[in-house]
Design a protein around this motif. Structure first.
Motif, PDB file in Angstrom:
ATOM      1  N   THR B   9     -36.127 -60.646  25.106  1.00  0.00           N
ATOM      2  CA  THR B   9     -35.953 -59.958  26.385  1.00  0.00           C
ATOM      3  C   THR B   9     -34.585 -59.300  26.456  1.00  0.00           C
ATOM      4  OG1 THR B   9     -37.456 -61.412  27.550  1.00  0.00           O
ATOM      5  CG2 THR B   9     -35.795 -60.312  28.874  1.00  0.00           C
ATOM      6  N   ILE B  10     -33.529 -60.064  26.260  1.00  0.00           N
ATOM      7  CA  ILE B  10     -32.178 -59.492  26.279  1.00  0.00           C
ATOM      8  C   ILE B  10     -31.769 -59.205  24.831  1.00  0.00           C
ATOM      9  CG2 ILE B  10     -29.763 -59.940  26.790  1.00  0.00           C
ATOM     10  CD1 ILE B  10     -31.150 -59.783  29.363  1.00  0.00           C
ATOM     11  N   PHE B  11     -31.894 -60.193  23.995  1.00  0.00           N
ATOM     12  CA  PHE B  11     -31.627 -60.028  22.561  1.00  0.00           C
ATOM     13  C   PHE B  11     -32.964 -59.663  21.923  1.00  0.00           C
ATOM     14  CE2 PHE B  11     -31.080 -61.885  18.214  1.00  0.00           C
ATOM     15  CZ  PHE B  11     -30.003 -61.134  17.815  1.00  0.00           C
ATOM     16  N   LYS B  12     -33.122 -58.389  21.595  1.00  0.00           N
ATOM     17  CA  LYS B  12     -34.429 -57.842  21.256  1.00  0.00           C
ATOM     18  C   LYS B  12     -34.456 -57.422  19.782  1.00  0.00           C
ATOM     19  CE  LYS B  12     -36.621 -55.848  24.847  1.00  0.00           C
ATOM     20  NZ  LYS B  12     -36.651 -54.896  25.951  1.00  0.00           N
ATOM     21  N   VAL B  13     -35.398 -57.955  19.052  1.00  0.00           N
ATOM     22  CA  VAL B  13     -35.476 -57.746  17.606  1.00  0.00           C
ATOM     23  C   VAL B  13     -36.762 -56.984  17.272  1.00  0.00           C
ATOM     24  CG1 VAL B  13     -35.747 -58.946  15.414  1.00  0.00           C
ATOM     25  CG2 VAL B  13     -34.136 -59.818  17.126  1.00  0.00           C
ATOM     26  N   THR B  14     -36.619 -55.871  16.545  1.00  0.00           N
ATOM     27  CA  THR B  14     -37.765 -55.068  16.141  1.00  0.00           C
ATOM     28  C   THR B  14     -37.760 -54.939  14.631  1.00  0.00           C
ATOM     29  OG1 THR B  14     -37.650 -53.795  18.197  1.00  0.00           O
ATOM     30  CG2 THR B  14     -38.889 -52.804  16.382  1.00  0.00           C
ATOM     31  N   GLY B 134     -36.466 -58.719   7.699  1.00  0.00           N
ATOM     32  CA  GLY B 134     -35.963 -58.246   8.989  1.00  0.00           C
ATOM     33  C   GLY B 134     -35.633 -59.403   9.907  1.00  0.00           C
ATOM     34  N   ARG B 135     -36.475 -60.417   9.901  1.00  0.00           N
ATOM     35  CA  ARG B 135     -36.234 -61.577  10.763  1.00  0.00           C
ATOM     36  C   ARG B 135     -34.941 -62.298  10.366  1.00  0.00           C
ATOM     37  NH1 ARG B 135     -41.744 -64.136  12.541  1.00  0.00           N
ATOM     38  NH2 ARG B 135     -43.241 -62.509  12.044  1.00  0.00           N
ATOM     39  N   VAL B 136     -34.763 -62.447   9.053  1.00  0.00           N
ATOM     40  CA  VAL B 136     -33.583 -63.187   8.589  1.00  0.00           C
ATOM     41  C   VAL B 136     -32.314 -62.387   8.865  1.00  0.00           C
ATOM     42  CG1 VAL B 136     -32.455 -64.164   6.560  1.00  0.00           C
ATOM     43  CG2 VAL B 136     -34.913 -64.503   6.915  1.00  0.00           C
ATOM     44  N   ALA B 137     -32.378 -61.082   8.697  1.00  0.00           N
ATOM     45  CA  ALA B 137     -31.200 -60.262   8.991  1.00  0.00           C
ATOM     46  C   ALA B 137     -30.830 -60.401  10.473  1.00  0.00           C
ATOM     47  CB  ALA B 137     -31.470 -58.804   8.630  1.00  0.00           C
ATOM     48  N   ALA B 138     -31.831 -60.391  11.336  1.00  0.00           N
ATOM     49  CA  ALA B 138     -31.564 -60.577  12.769  1.00  0.00           C
ATOM     50  C   ALA B 138     -31.100 -61.997  13.048  1.00  0.00           C
ATOM     51  CB  ALA B 138     -32.823 -60.269  13.574  1.00  0.00           C
ATOM     52  N   GLY B 139     -31.707 -62.949  12.349  1.00  0.00           N
ATOM     53  CA  GLY B 139     -31.325 -64.342  12.540  1.00  0.00           C
ATOM     54  C   GLY B 139     -29.878 -64.598  12.150  1.00  0.00           C
ATOM     55  N   ILE B 344     -32.802 -66.754  16.841  1.00  0.00           N
ATOM     56  CA  ILE B 344     -33.139 -65.580  17.657  1.00  0.00           C
ATOM     57  C   ILE B 344     -33.621 -66.024  19.042  1.00  0.00           C
ATOM     58  CG2 ILE B 344     -34.879 -63.756  17.883  1.00  0.00           C
ATOM     59  CD1 ILE B 344     -34.677 -63.429  14.777  1.00  0.00           C
ATOM     60  N   THR B 345     -34.493 -67.019  19.059  1.00  0.00           N
ATOM     61  CA  THR B 345     -35.046 -67.491  20.328  1.00  0.00           C
ATOM     62  C   THR B 345     -33.978 -68.151  21.186  1.00  0.00           C
ATOM     63  OG1 THR B 345     -37.144 -67.858  19.186  1.00  0.00           O
ATOM     64  CG2 THR B 345     -36.877 -68.919  21.331  1.00  0.00           C
ATOM     65  N   ALA B 346     -33.174 -69.006  20.558  1.00  0.00           N
ATOM     66  CA  ALA B 346     -32.138 -69.712  21.315  1.00  0.00           C
ATOM     67  C   ALA B 346     -31.135 -68.728  21.903  1.00  0.00           C
ATOM     68  CB  ALA B 346     -31.430 -70.725  20.409  1.00  0.00           C
ATOM     69  N   MET B 347     -30.768 -67.731  21.113  1.00  0.00           N
ATOM     70  CA  MET B 347     -29.785 -66.757  21.608  1.00  0.00           C
ATOM     71  C   MET B 347     -30.332 -65.992  22.794  1.00  0.00           C
ATOM     72  SD  MET B 347     -27.883 -63.693  19.548  1.00  0.00           S
ATOM     73  CE  MET B 347     -26.966 -62.420  20.455  1.00  0.00           C
TER      74      MET B 347
END
Lengths: 375, 375, 375, 375
Positions: B9-14, B134-139, B344-347
């Motif tokens: 929502t606030i920290f948004k990963v695509t 992509g997930r790990v880079a965002a993580g 990602i979720t916690a942030m």
């Protein structure tokens, strides 16, 4: 993930209400127009979660009668928000006055107090199981909608404490015949004995609910974060007291080999079928045409009459004995809540899935001589 | 639940990208400004999921070198989208040409074909494990952010097939010492033997990953649908090959009694603490100050060298033998993916949680003499 | 309204990149599968916004060549995210070094600095007009999609400073013939004279862009907050330099009477038509089958060579003369940006609109003998 | 953009209800806990939009008494959803029976019928101005919240038909003294004359509403799509009858030069101020500390007593005379709706803006010795 009382993208459900406030309700937006609907459709499901049905559910007496306030005209949904309300009529706030100043173990008292600075302590406030009235009212609409597309959703208890349904005796017709929604008469008898013993010990019990969605077309679920199973997991974990979710073989799959766990494909006439369903009806997060099968783990009811250690808001250690009306096991009444969240999720993802292919969109909009895109 | 490649929502990963397309990448939006960041922060985590590290992971050789394209200036995040890209350099499309016209069991081939009308069959396309880059880079960004708030996230293997970590031997320092990220040297040895046997049988293996988030403040999670555990469940189930999620005691809690499962509160000096953590760090969906502990169930790798029955796009029954480079078990490389999705979720939920109390908002905006609301 | 670089529900567009970063790009998710697409489709629109085309646009030279990195296979969209990138090749950071420490009037320098604590000052960073490259690349996809449904979008300049298109001379064919995209050759000549004068005065000019969407089916737009015109307004106001939006008669309607402003209905054969289109193609926020017509007000370019008063980050009053390459009027290059945002919005709302009626959903899923809902 | 009755990210507002259904209401989620609130706070604003206040507003008599059903405990908001309801008491469905089978010009009858297959024709159903009751109830909460942060929102009529407020005579104290909310006694007199004439002609009138938000901190608005002005535009265009939006100088800015339109910065003691406010309080879509000033264009009321041409559902051309109770101008009652939508938008974006800077987040969470990020 903000303002947590709304779920869904196209079919959007917003619940509201506290256990001992004036009322509990839900606004359902994005329901397609033209669905026949009246209060009896909702009431039928609500009655399945109603308290006071047996000695294994809370003795609180509520009519829990739903009123539809908007979104239905001449017996059909209009496409605009459907607002539904259930008045709280048997509130007895006095039952809970002794817990206003301390934090019950296993409850959300402490976290609500810290997060919001204070809390509506009456009956658990927003974290009460009464909140699920809104979910079930919305679920009743979703189930009715899905039925128009020949899709059905059915949940039942898979285990009560250590008592499990036997695969050999499994019989869905049995669900109506016992107070636990167990599809196994013998297990139901064992569960009753077990629960009687735990009640005598002032204790409580957990269990597992299984749910099957049948008739889903192939194609629900949006890679990569909006997988069908990911959204089911969220919907199910959002139910209070749920501590686990698994789809298909779930945790058991972690011990299987690939050659055991893979579901092989075969032709059945001109239809592609999976010969087994270890996957539980999803491949890559997308429905595969098989039944979607998942399970939810419910913890034992945290409100127990046994004395427990805890602390007060003012920082004193105390012993707490919880009085009042509490289900010694939440599973029987939770079955319809699981079913409702499954229906809500499936309906939303089905609507979203309509937009995945240009060719089908062109048919939908009856486009015949579209530009060939060459300019 | 639409357009499934964005989460938060606030920290948004695509995330975007196919296994054998030109590149894989991610856009991270909503990262607060001022976080020190460079490519080495990202590369460290990416290297943990890189293939080719042992004989138990795919032999595909990729540098998987990340490039940050935007959102960082003078070594710090600017608050604008951070775009990251990893070029696909070792694509070998020829390896996969034999599966273009049939559906591999346990894979998303069939569902993608049905949902979209056709599919990028090269290496699984979008449903390839390469998507997790992509997930790990965002993580990596989320983990670095959380660290600035003294919050840490750590994942490891809890079991490989039937081989489980022994609670007595559990030692997190062991994770670095074996190829399975198992915190138990003895279990690692047993897992190696088990896997060798399964590789010899042309088969594959699953396992369980456990993850611990430490240092979270009380108050993350929005009742009722946006509970912290509900969002973790969705994030984890969105990872390919995950079939189950549990928090705290999870499914085991269904067999416990309330008096066993409730975590009692006690004062520890002037601090409120839970004496146990069966809940796994959430009460009512809101973080309670204890460690958040959850597990993910990974199915065995569906790509196996053993012959399997399947069908072609044209409706013929065939036998399929899958060649190519495949991990016989996904768990070792999945550990960092689980950790990333948790971070990602916690942030995101931490940022959302900042808005729950008027008094803290007034302090944030340095309001001193606010209107008392009496007009 | 968080993490502001993503727009859309089903068709979801995420832009990223700074003026002087390594690259600018966009991820387009939720595009239906099967749309023929290659880089030339995108490049055509990008070339319409490219700088350096006349003496009235910035002399910065960029190829602005787009590369598609994902989501297209065998010449068609796959339904997964389409990632597109344009490398920044002519960055000349030195041009902007003198503005690093002060706030240009009419720019976002001050607000970015305050919001984020610091800013990428090179060329306006994220608030540069180069950000619109991502919008136009996404718009190109949306326009191509809409064309498959016989829907077209066309924007043009309606006025340049005080020079307005004459309704009598209005001729869309003229748009290609002048540097202002004015559909009126005479007005174009007047605009040229006016602009030459303003350039000589080291000043800049604004203007109005009009856009027409033709061929939309009736039914796009979701009451009450997600009206078609409300979403168009947001999409248009999100373009830098836009200060106003009006649909149909817009502000002029405030001075008309109801009898003048209402569009009467008549039958045209068996088709219902409006005899006029003061409404601009929306009734109650839903497309009504007429052309959707709206206008965007662009302020004059804030970067001017004239000396202006401003302040430094350190709190000193200074006089500022802005050097560098700037469009004396943004309208000509903004036309394609307006068109792109209109196409993106229309496409998204068209996809959402598919879910409004149960009867059409049943046809879509080929349901023949659905349960009549009587149980 | 789906399921259109919800707006907002953190502060989320969901309205429901039809003009002649049982009730109208709203659920407000995401309101921070601790805000003092009771029904009188809401009633005050609702009374400003109530019908029957003068001969220039509909003569329908409704108490429009609001009841708060949840989310408030011991006089303060709890952080959970606030459900509010207003029962419809004066419905007189018979008044509207003659329009059930035809489409009123300027109304949403035709588009609702096409979009949904049928419609609740009683009083406009969901597209009735009564829907704004939910907006105003939510707006009352937002205004009260903003007041705690010393932020105020004030709207008033800027013009009624051709009658405009004179800048010289502008006096906000006058708003209370006339039925049009015009801040100019002389203009109010002229508007009254003009409206009397139009009523005599069985016609109706439009107008412009202006709104000022004062006291906003710098930093609201998320680049690039979630600009503050973009979200205001959407919120305002979502109000029925609005056909245009402009911020600051708006359309007038298109005719100005850059040197006239730019707002120069100067130091005012140690504070940075703009010397003018042509921008209307936003730079780059982010609030700049000046008043946010915008205008909404309202079309003339479409329901007029004059005979109009239209068609029936069955495809017949007819002449229609609309009877019943209708405001000859919507502006006076719309003023508080504009104010409400502005407050709702400002509150939501203020909450979102709290997450933009790591340093402020660290202070919020009282982090003292954070890891320096070097591992």
């Amino acid at each position: 993930m903000a303002a947590g009382s709304t779920i869904g993208t196209i079919f959007k459900v917003t619940t509201w209400g506290e256990s001992h406030g004036k009322a509990i309700g839900v606004v359902v937006d994005g329901c397609p127009a033209g669905l026949p609907l009246d209060e009896s459709d909702i009431q039928k499901l609500l009655d399945r979660r109603k308290p006071g049905q047996s000695r294994f559910t809370t003795q609180r007496k509520e009519g829990d009668e739903v009123e539809i306030l908007s979104g239905v005209f001449e017996g059909k949904t209009t496409g605009t928000p459907i607002s539904m309300i259930v008045r709280n009529t048997d509130q007895r706030s006095r039952d809970y006055s002794n817990i206003a100043s301390c934090f019950r173990p296993g409850h959300a008292d402490y976290t609500f107090e810290e997060k919001y600075g204070f809390r509506d302590y009456r009956g658990g406030g927003r974290s009460s199981a009464r909140e699920t009235i809104g979910r079930v009212a919305a679920g009743a609409i979703a189930e009715k909608f899905l039925k128009q597309l020949n899709i059905s959703v059915a949940a039942y208890a898979k285990s009560i404490g250590p008592v499990e349904v036997s695969p050999e005796r499994m019989d869905l017709a049995e669900i109506q015949n016992n107070r636990f929604c167990l599809p196994d008469a013998e297990a139901a008898k064992a569960a009753e004995d077990y629960l009687d013993q735990k009640i005598a010990e002032c204790d409580s019990v957990g269990g597992v609910v299984e749910c099957v969605i049948s008739g889903l077309p192939v194609g629900l679920g949006e890679p990569v974060f909006e997988k069908l199973d990911a959204n089911l997991a969220k919907a199910i974990l959002s139910i209070g007291a749920v501590k686990g979710f698994e789809i298909g073989d779930g945790f058991a799959a972690t011990k299987a080999c690939g050659s055991e766990n893979n579901d092989e494909f075969r032709m059945d006439g001109d239809k592609i079928v999976k010969e087994t369903n270890h996957a539980g009806g999803v491949l890559g997060g997308i429905s595969d045409g098989s039944d979607v099968v998942f399970r939810a783990a419910f913890k034992p009811t945290p409100s127990i009459a046994k004395s427990q250690e805890t602390v007060t808001k003012d920082g004193a250690n105390i012993d707490l004995v919880i009085h009042g009306r509490h289900d010694p096991v939440v599973v029987p009444r939770a079955v319809v809540v699981v079913e409702s969240m499954a229906a809500i999720t499936a309906m939303d993802m089905l609507l979203v899935s309509m937009t995945s292919r240009l060719d089908l969109i062109q048919i939908f909009f009856q486009v015949e001589n579209a530009d060939d895109g060459d300019n």
